[in-house]
Design a protein around this motif. Structure first.
Motif, PDB file in Angstrom:
ATOM      1  N   LEU A  49     143.944 -98.980   2.936  1.00 50.76           N
ATOM      2  CA  LEU A  49     142.983-100.057   2.720  1.00 50.76           C
ATOM      3  C   LEU A  49     141.667 -99.769   3.442  1.00 50.76           C
ATOM      4  O   LEU A  49     140.574 -99.937   2.878  1.00 50.76           O
ATOM      5  CB  LEU A  49     143.571-101.383   3.199  1.00 50.76           C
ATOM      6  CG  LEU A  49     142.647-102.600   3.102  1.00 50.76           C
ATOM      7  CD1 LEU A  49     142.237-102.852   1.657  1.00 50.76           C
ATOM      8  CD2 LEU A  49     143.321-103.835   3.690  1.00 50.76           C
ATOM      9  N   GLU A  50     141.757 -99.297   4.691  1.00 46.36           N
ATOM     10  CA  GLU A  50     140.546 -98.971   5.439  1.00 46.36           C
ATOM     11  C   GLU A  50     139.791 -97.819   4.792  1.00 46.36           C
ATOM     12  O   GLU A  50     138.556 -97.812   4.734  1.00 46.36           O
ATOM     13  CB  GLU A  50     140.899 -98.622   6.889  1.00 46.36           C
ATOM     14  CG  GLU A  50     141.334 -99.804   7.715  1.00 46.36           C
ATOM     15  CD  GLU A  50     140.244-100.862   7.818  1.00 46.36           C
ATOM     16  OE1 GLU A  50     139.052-100.473   7.856  1.00 46.36           O
ATOM     17  OE2 GLU A  50     140.565-102.056   7.831  1.00 46.36           O
ATOM     18  N   TYR A  52     139.817 -97.090   1.595  1.00 44.67           N
ATOM     19  CA  TYR A  52     139.190 -97.638   0.383  1.00 44.67           C
ATOM     20  C   TYR A  52     137.908 -98.395   0.736  1.00 44.67           C
ATOM     21  O   TYR A  52     136.881 -98.259   0.076  1.00 44.67           O
ATOM     22  CB  TYR A  52     140.176 -98.570  -0.318  1.00 44.67           C
ATOM     23  CG  TYR A  52     139.545 -99.514  -1.296  1.00 44.67           C
ATOM     24  CD1 TYR A  52     139.053 -99.059  -2.532  1.00 44.67           C
ATOM     25  CD2 TYR A  52     139.404-100.870  -0.984  1.00 44.67           C
ATOM     26  CE1 TYR A  52     138.453 -99.937  -3.413  1.00 44.67           C
ATOM     27  CE2 TYR A  52     138.816-101.747  -1.858  1.00 44.67           C
ATOM     28  CZ  TYR A  52     138.337-101.281  -3.075  1.00 44.67           C
ATOM     29  OH  TYR A  52     137.747-102.150  -3.946  1.00 44.67           O
ATOM     30  N   ARG A  53     137.972 -99.200   1.805  1.00 41.72           N
ATOM     31  CA  ARG A  53     136.794 -99.967   2.198  1.00 41.72           C
ATOM     32  C   ARG A  53     135.641 -99.060   2.630  1.00 41.72           C
ATOM     33  O   ARG A  53     134.476 -99.308   2.306  1.00 41.72           O
ATOM     34  CB  ARG A  53     137.160-100.918   3.339  1.00 41.72           C
ATOM     35  CG  ARG A  53     138.017-102.096   2.876  1.00 41.72           C
ATOM     36  CD  ARG A  53     138.443-102.938   4.058  1.00 41.72           C
ATOM     37  NE  ARG A  53     139.162-104.136   3.613  1.00 41.72           N
ATOM     38  CZ  ARG A  53     139.793-104.981   4.435  1.00 41.72           C
ATOM     39  NH1 ARG A  53     139.803-104.729   5.744  1.00 41.72           N
ATOM     40  NH2 ARG A  53     140.410-106.049   3.961  1.00 41.72           N
ATOM     41  N   LYS A  56     134.101 -97.549  -0.445  1.00 37.74           N
ATOM     42  CA  LYS A  56     133.366 -98.553  -1.208  1.00 37.74           C
ATOM     43  C   LYS A  56     132.027 -98.875  -0.535  1.00 37.74           C
ATOM     44  O   LYS A  56     130.989 -98.990  -1.194  1.00 37.74           O
ATOM     45  CB  LYS A  56     134.206 -99.829  -1.322  1.00 37.74           C
ATOM     46  CG  LYS A  56     133.712-100.820  -2.356  1.00 37.74           C
ATOM     47  CD  LYS A  56     133.907-100.301  -3.753  1.00 37.74           C
ATOM     48  CE  LYS A  56     133.517-101.373  -4.779  1.00 37.74           C
ATOM     49  NZ  LYS A  56     133.624-100.866  -6.144  1.00 37.74           N
ATOM     50  N   ARG A  57     132.068 -99.004   0.808  1.00 41.07           N
ATOM     51  CA  ARG A  57     130.820 -99.301   1.520  1.00 41.07           C
ATOM     52  C   ARG A  57     129.838 -98.137   1.417  1.00 41.07           C
ATOM     53  O   ARG A  57     128.625 -98.334   1.279  1.00 41.07           O
ATOM     54  CB  ARG A  57     131.127 -99.609   2.981  1.00 41.07           C
ATOM     55  CG  ARG A  57     131.805-100.971   3.176  1.00 41.07           C
ATOM     56  CD  ARG A  57     132.005-101.304   4.626  1.00 41.07           C
ATOM     57  NE  ARG A  57     132.680-102.593   4.763  1.00 41.07           N
ATOM     58  CZ  ARG A  57     133.880-102.774   5.319  1.00 41.07           C
ATOM     59  NH1 ARG A  57     134.537-101.726   5.811  1.00 41.07           N
ATOM     60  NH2 ARG A  57     134.419-103.968   5.393  1.00 41.07           N
ATOM     61  N   TRP A  80     131.212-108.344  -2.588  1.00 46.85           N
ATOM     62  CA  TRP A  80     132.403-107.539  -2.315  1.00 46.85           C
ATOM     63  C   TRP A  80     132.896-107.758  -0.886  1.00 46.85           C
ATOM     64  O   TRP A  80     134.085-107.889  -0.640  1.00 46.85           O
ATOM     65  CB  TRP A  80     132.071-106.067  -2.543  1.00 46.85           C
ATOM     66  CG  TRP A  80     133.264-105.168  -2.312  1.00 46.85           C
ATOM     67  CD1 TRP A  80     134.265-104.886  -3.183  1.00 46.85           C
ATOM     68  CD2 TRP A  80     133.566-104.464  -1.101  1.00 46.85           C
ATOM     69  NE1 TRP A  80     135.174-104.050  -2.608  1.00 46.85           N
ATOM     70  CE2 TRP A  80     134.776-103.773  -1.314  1.00 46.85           C
ATOM     71  CE3 TRP A  80     132.942-104.358   0.123  1.00 46.85           C
ATOM     72  CZ2 TRP A  80     135.364-102.977  -0.357  1.00 46.85           C
ATOM     73  CZ3 TRP A  80     133.526-103.571   1.093  1.00 46.85           C
ATOM     74  CH2 TRP A  80     134.722-102.885   0.863  1.00 46.85           C
ATOM     75  N   GLU A  81     131.952-107.810   0.069  1.00 50.97           N
ATOM     76  CA  GLU A  81     132.349-108.050   1.458  1.00 50.97           C
ATOM     77  C   GLU A  81     132.981-109.435   1.610  1.00 50.97           C
ATOM     78  O   GLU A  81     133.937-109.620   2.375  1.00 50.97           O
ATOM     79  CB  GLU A  81     131.136-107.940   2.380  1.00 50.97           C
ATOM     80  CG  GLU A  81     130.568-106.531   2.519  1.00 50.97           C
ATOM     81  CD  GLU A  81     131.476-105.603   3.314  1.00 50.97           C
ATOM     82  OE1 GLU A  81     132.562-106.041   3.727  1.00 50.97           O
ATOM     83  OE2 GLU A  81     131.110-104.430   3.516  1.00 50.97           O
ATOM     84  N   GLN A  84     136.446-109.235   0.566  1.00 51.77           N
ATOM     85  CA  GLN A  84     137.272-108.598   1.590  1.00 51.77           C
ATOM     86  C   GLN A  84     137.439-109.491   2.831  1.00 51.77           C
ATOM     87  O   GLN A  84     138.047-109.047   3.824  1.00 51.77           O
ATOM     88  CB  GLN A  84     136.639-107.267   2.002  1.00 51.77           C
ATOM     89  CG  GLN A  84     136.510-106.255   0.867  1.00 51.77           C
ATOM     90  CD  GLN A  84     137.859-105.854   0.315  1.00 51.77           C
ATOM     91  OE1 GLN A  84     138.775-105.539   1.070  1.00 51.77           O
ATOM     92  NE2 GLN A  84     137.985-105.869  -1.007  1.00 51.77           N
ATOM     93  N   LYS A  85     136.855-110.700   2.789  1.00 55.24           N
ATOM     94  CA  LYS A  85     136.930-111.653   3.901  1.00 55.24           C
ATOM     95  C   LYS A  85     136.219-111.137   5.163  1.00 55.24           C
ATOM     96  O   LYS A  85     136.519-111.591   6.275  1.00 55.24           O
ATOM     97  CB  LYS A  85     138.393-112.001   4.242  1.00 55.24           C
ATOM     98  CG  LYS A  85     139.187-112.546   3.071  1.00 55.24           C
ATOM     99  CD  LYS A  85     138.583-113.829   2.547  1.00 55.24           C
ATOM    100  CE  LYS A  85     139.408-114.387   1.389  1.00 55.24           C
ATOM    101  NZ  LYS A  85     138.810-115.593   0.811  1.00 55.24           N
ATOM    102  N   ASP A  86     135.323-110.192   4.985  1.00 58.75           N
ATOM    103  CA  ASP A  86     134.549-109.696   6.115  1.00 58.75           C
ATOM    104  C   ASP A  86     133.191-110.397   6.080  1.00 58.75           C
ATOM    105  O   ASP A  86     132.181-109.868   5.613  1.00 58.75           O
ATOM    106  CB  ASP A  86     134.374-108.176   6.019  1.00 58.75           C
ATOM    107  CG  ASP A  86     133.892-107.570   7.335  1.00 58.75           C
ATOM    108  OD1 ASP A  86     133.373-108.344   8.161  1.00 58.75           O
ATOM    109  OD2 ASP A  86     134.057-106.348   7.526  1.00 58.75           O
TER     110      ASP A  86
END
Length: 666
Positions: A49-50, A52-53, A56-57, A80-81, A84-86
């Motif tokens: 997951l990290e 992928y993030r 993507k970023r 998108w962020e 991702q709940k960020d």
């Protein structure tokens, strides 16, 4: 028999089993192969997951590097962020958007709505508060901010937001929202206070009517509503300059009278109608008179008032036309009367009779009013009768009737072409424009034709039309400017420069200063500063006007960022204008002094100050019509230092004035 005889259909009768189109489509869909979709990515643990993030970023950041000022890329990144709940990163992205362009309302709205969706109410309030501080004229932000507090039930905060908003004197929609807010809370005294401020900021008749209707329906106080109507009538009678449209004033009286009529105050309503008819111009009181007639039919004894008045006016018009059948103003009024009556056959009869009154001579001044009868007839058939074929025939007959060899009318050509455009007959419209150019080549016709082709995206056609226009009217600076600007908008800089060159080289131009100015602005916009300097030099060879010199110095100051080049041009201009008008020389010196005060040294400032002329007050005696001397009139004369040095008499005069001042002071 030929070789293809075996392929011919021998039996053309219907088959015993018929196949429908529905069956054919069903079989085609069943046999259609489904496209294979791409592989789906599965994320099984936190490390993937990290990863992928991060990827993507990185992708978003690369997109932003290529489109730094395209806010849509930032919006996708922030969404998108948020997914991702960020929220911290999402806020950072929105803050970057604000740093790029804080004037975009969409950024603030999306930013605040993100916080609202995730129940960060205080953060959303903070964002809305920042937004209204920076963009107080964007109504959408105020609406959403007040709606947030209203939705949360925080009515005092919502009211405070509305109060802050009203200090900016916003448009009527904002005041209406405030009124609805207070009305929903049933705080009627607050609503009245809002309305009182509303009618001061927007003193329009419809606002007063809205106030009175609110008092009638919501406030429940009939006397208050009547008071509002009376105040409105008094206010607009004392401030008639505020009334922008007489129809609105008519609507005020009609609404007031109908209000009284609803509450059975018949005599009051009648007095209002009579007062309105006495104070409103008759040509504006058509609706008022019609409403009054209907009122009297219901409550009075004048049953046939409308028919009687129409018959009387019709008789009067017929009598006037008997005396002068070519009085076109009477025909206009007569046709309007019949149009208000609504009988198509009578309206057409009046128009046919009117256009039969052809002017007796082929002089344009006699045709100017007559041609509008044709136009009104064609517009009536198109908009009221909806008979488009008849309208087309009217335009064609009018164009045949006009003696185009002596004169023509651009308006009739344009109206006929635009009618065909509304009917989606572009080929016919082009044909009309082409005939117009052949018979009556005027700039208005070219403008409309070119505008049509540009809206359709036919740039080659537009170029040809500009070329034809300039061939027929080579002295039209407007055409040269528009042609060059079109090429510049299309990215054809060399074409645009060539057009400007050809334009300024014409021997005669109607407004050459505008063409030269646009040419210079074009070169400045493209940062071709050497070309700009050459243009100024060429222009100064043609004219020695002081404004050209000043413009040249300002250009050098902006492009060169040094004061020496600008100063040398001022010196050159001062030398070139030695034999020019004193006012032009003074204007140059004042501009030069202002420049030196900002960019020059003390010695340079003193050098320019020494060149400033002295102002001497002179007096002359005004001669009266009988030849005797009248009062004296003072005027100013400017003496330049070089004139004073070459004229000893001026030096003696100055010494005498100084001696006189010194004696008075002692």
């Amino acid at each position: 028999m030929d070789g293809n005889s075996s392929n011919r259909v021998k039996n053309k009768s219907a088959a015993p089993v018929q196949i429908t189109a529905e069956q054919i489509l069903r079989v085609a869909l069943e046999n259609q192969q489904t496209l294979k979709s791409g592989p789906k990515q599965r994320i099984d643990d936190l490390e993937e997951l990290e990863d992928y993030r991060i990827r993507k970023r990185q992708s978003f950041e690369i997109s932003i590097q290529g489109n730094k000022r395209v806010l849509a890329v930032y919006y996708k990144y922030a969404d998108w962020e948020e997914g991702q709940k960020d929220f911290t990163r999402a806020r950072s992205v929105y803050e970057r958007c604000i740093d790029i362009d804080y004037r975009t309302p969409t950024t603030w709205i999306r930013y605040a709505e993100m916080e609202m969706r995730n129940k960060n109410i205080n953060l959303a309030r903070n964002i809305w508060d920042r937004a209204i501080g920076l963009l107080p004229r964007v109504s959408q932000i105020w609406f959403k901010y007040s709606f947030l507090e209203d939705m949360l039930g925080n009515y005092p905060a919502a009211r405070a937001i509305f109060e802050r908003w009203m200090k900016w004197h916003p448009e009527e929609q904002a005041w209406n929202a405030y009124v609805k807010f207070e009305t929903r809370l049933k705080l009627f005294d607050n609503v009245r206070m809002v309305f009182e401020r509303y009618i001061i900021v927007h003193p329009r008749i419809k606002v007063w009517i809205k106030y009175a209707k609110w008092e009638e329906k919501v406030g429940g106080d009939i006397s208050q509503a009547r008071t509002v109507y009376e105040r409105a009538v008094k206010f607009f009678s004392e401030h008639s300059q505020i009334v922008q449209d007489q129809d609105d004033e008519v609507q005020l009286f009609i609404t007031f009278a109908k209000f009284e009529e609803r509450y059975k105050e018949i005599e009051r309503a009648r007095i209002i109608y009579k007062y309105a008819l006495d104070n409103i111009p008759k040509h504006k009181a058509k609706d008022l008179f019609s409403t009054f007639s209907n009122f009297e039919k219901q409550h009075g004894d004048r049953v046939g008032i409308e028919d009687v008045i129409i018959s009387k006016k019709r008789f009067q018009y017929e009598e006037d036309l008997k005396k002068n059948p070519k009085n076109y103003d009477t025909w206009f009024d007569y046709s309007k009367l019949e149009e208000s009556n609504g009988d198509l056959s009578k309206i057409r009869d009046i128009y046919e009779r009117s256009i039969a009154q052809v002017p007796p001579t082929n002089e344009k001044k006699h045709w100017k009013r007559y041609i509008y009868l044709w136009l009104n007839y064609a517009i009536f058939e198109e908009l009221v009768a909806k008979d488009f074929d008849r309208s087309r025939l009217i335009y064609q007959a009018c164009l045949k009737l006009i003696p185009h060899k002596q004169f023509s009318f651009s308006k009739i050509w344009i109206m006929a072409a635009t009618f065909e455009i509304r009917q989606l007959q572009l080929d016919k419209a082009r044909l009309i424009f082409g005939n117009a150019i052949g018979n009556h080549p005027k700039s208005k016709i070219f403008d409309k034709y070119i505008h049509l082709e540009l809206e359709l995206g036919n740039f080659d056609r537009a170029r040809k039309l500009y070329e034809k226009c300039l061939e027929l009217m080579p002295d039209s600076c407007v055409a040269w400017n528009e042609f060059a600007q079109l090429e510049a908008r299309l990215g054809e800089k060399e074409r645009s420069r060539t057009i400007y060159e050809i334009g300024v080289s014409q021997p005669t131009l109607d407004t050459p200063e505008s063409l030269w100015k646009n040419y210079i602005d074009f070169e400045v916009q493209n940062k071709a500063y050497d070309n700009t300097r050459k243009l100024y030099r060429r222009l100064l060879e043609r004219t020695n006007h002081v404004k050209v010199w000043i413009s040249f110095t300002q250009f050098e100051l902006k492009s060169n960022k040094t004061s020496d080049a600008c100063r040398s041009i001022y010196m050159e201009a001062h030398k070139a204008l030695q034999q020019s008008d004193k006012e032009e020389r003074l204007l140059l010196l004042e501009s030069w002094k202002q420049f030196e005060d900002t960019h020059g040294t003390k010695e340079q400032q003193e050098l320019v100050s020494k060149r400033i002329p002295k102002r001497i007050v002179k007096r002359k005696i005004i001669k009266l019509p009988d030849g005797s001397d009248g009062p004296t009139e003072e005027y100013y004369e400017y003496i330049f230092p070089e004139e004073q040095a070459s004229n000893p008499g001026l030096k003696l005069m100055e010494m005498a004035l100084k001696w006189k001042r010194d004696g008075v002071n002692k």
